[in-house]
Design an enzyme around this catalytic site. Sequence first.
Site, short mmCIF file in Angstrom:
data_model
loop_
_atom_site.label_atom_id
_atom_site.label_comp_id
_atom_site.label_asym_id
_atom_site.label_seq_id
_atom_site.Cartn_x
_atom_site.Cartn_y
_atom_site.Cartn_z
N TYR A 143 11.46 8.51 -3.80
CA TYR A 143 10.22 8.39 -4.59
C TYR A 143 9.13 9.14 -3.85
CZ TYR A 143 6.10 6.19 -6.75
OH TYR A 143 4.89 5.96 -7.38
N ASP A 238 8.77 14.58 2.85
CA ASP A 238 7.80 13.59 2.40
C ASP A 238 7.78 12.47 3.45
OD1 ASP A 238 7.37 11.50 -0.59
OD2 ASP A 238 6.44 11.48 1.39
N LYS A 266 -0.35 6.44 3.85
CA LYS A 266 -0.12 5.11 4.45
C LYS A 266 -0.72 4.97 5.85
CE LYS A 266 4.02 4.58 1.58
NZ LYS A 266 3.85 3.43 0.68
P1 KE4 Z 1 1.01 6.68 -3.06
O1 KE4 Z 1 0.58 7.62 -4.16
O2 KE4 Z 1 1.53 5.34 -3.60
O3 KE4 Z 1 -0.01 6.52 -1.95
O4 KE4 Z 1 2.27 7.35 -2.29
C1 KE4 Z 1 3.40 7.70 -3.06
C2 KE4 Z 1 4.59 7.80 -2.13
C3 KE4 Z 1 5.03 9.04 -1.75
N1 KE4 Z 1 6.07 9.20 -0.92
C4 KE4 Z 1 6.72 8.12 -0.42
C5 KE4 Z 1 7.88 8.33 0.50
C6 KE4 Z 1 6.31 6.81 -0.77
O5 KE4 Z 1 6.97 5.74 -0.27
C7 KE4 Z 1 5.23 6.65 -1.64
C8 KE4 Z 1 4.76 5.28 -2.10
N2 KE4 Z 1 5.54 4.18 -1.65
C9 KE4 Z 1 5.56 3.04 -2.51
C10 KE4 Z 1 6.41 1.93 -1.90
N3 KE4 Z 1 7.74 2.26 -1.69
C11 KE4 Z 1 4.18 2.54 -2.83
C12 KE4 Z 1 4.11 1.16 -3.42
C13 KE4 Z 1 3.64 1.20 -4.83
O6 KE4 Z 1 4.06 2.12 -5.57
O7 KE4 Z 1 2.89 0.28 -5.19
#
Ligand code: KE4
Length: 428
Positions: A143, A238, A266
């Site tokens: 993701y 990523d 993060k």
């Molecule tokens: P954000 O747009 O949520 O800040 O980041 C997206 C993203 C991109 N790449 C990786 C590897 C990620 O894990 C994420 C977001 N992680 C999720 C949890 N596995 C965020 C939690 C959520 O979607 O509420």
Amino acid sequence: MHAKSKALFQRAQQLIPGGVNSPVRACRSVGTDPLFISHAQGCRLYDADGHALIDYVGSWGPMILGHRHPAVVEALARALDQGTSFGAPTALEVELAQMVVDAVPSVEMIRMVNSGTEATMSAIRLARAVTGRDMIVKFDGCYHGHADSLLVAAGSGVATLAIPGSPGVPQSLVNHTLSIPFNDAAAVEQAMAVHGDHIAALIVEPVAGNMGLVPPRQGFLHLLRRLCDRYGSLLIFDEVMTGFRVAYGGAQALYGIWPDLSCFGKIIGGGLPVGAYGGRRELMEQVAPRGPVYQAGTLSGNPLAMAAGIATLKELAKPGVYESLAQSSQVLISGLDKAAQKAGIIVSTAQVGSMLGLFFTEGPVHSFADAKRSDLKRFSTYYQKMIDSGIYLAPSQFEAIFVSAAHDAHAIAATVAAAESVFALLSP
Ligand code: KE4
């Protein structure tokens, strides 16, 4: 038991889709309602009804120091005294950029954005611009945020809610995205042999954390590097989740591989909204206003987020932090493993530093297909019983477990003890 959370959730559902501001938080896949959190300290959250919970979500990764670390709170207070947002450059964003560049050798230049989604979306745009190609390769179960091109066979909330991609993403766009099984060397070689000359980039979570925790198989990341070199595609790591999580220099430092572009988020914001993408100077100088590739953001480089990120990275740069994180994580995951075995529950566990995984299926779990063999019903019961025991896990089998520097031996022991009782309840 959770009267205040329930009342808040009632109201929230009238005002916010699903009552939450991010789908996975709705706890739909584990059949419960979300707890509303009032405050946190160290390794604990405190919900609206006053229950203390040992937190293994850590705001989905950022809280690697634990909640309200004094150095982060102090840095934020100092920054707040100066103002909250200027929409202009500040010394803080230069300092954080320098820290990331110093920590991650493949990154010579970096652009701050406000989320991981923006980071990966911008890195993809840059890769397409510099290669003049449209196609991208991603991996099933990985993701990368919710940018249209990347919502294909995605992990995390998309997998959790079994949303096939998403409505609203044009087929014409999805046609440019190839998603292949993670850790499948033959599949990626085949894809590159057929499409390589049209592939702008391969984007990968170097340690997959959005299908549960699935480490790269021996040689897989090196193969991606070789294939990108062979076909003139860019390798994008990523590291939104793994950056400063699995090592101070991220997964690329751990496995000794230099991607062309890296995405962060993060941890580098210390719990405030942040993302970043970076890489070789010759690539990043293509980004506006230095180059033609447009990307912008009102709150990019926000001084409060920069201050929290700087304070967090300063603590992480201290000697012994990652060793101690790995050690306490090892105690936890082996404790959970032993507890499951004692109860006759089949689980497959994984650890990369302070990122842990526990699947309710026979191992090994090398791919999303393997992860999807997990017993989701058993996971739901485990999740609910652990919450009732004061242990706060991600409400999805397809998420990771995050240990922070604030999880002391007592908290880890209490977690293992809770798991022993819960596994005993689950035992066949
Ligand atoms: P954000 O747009 O949520 O800040 O980041 C997206 C993203 C991109 N790449 C990786 C590897 C990620 O894990 C994420 C977001 N992680 C999720 C949890 N596995 C965020 C939690 C959520 O979607 O509420």
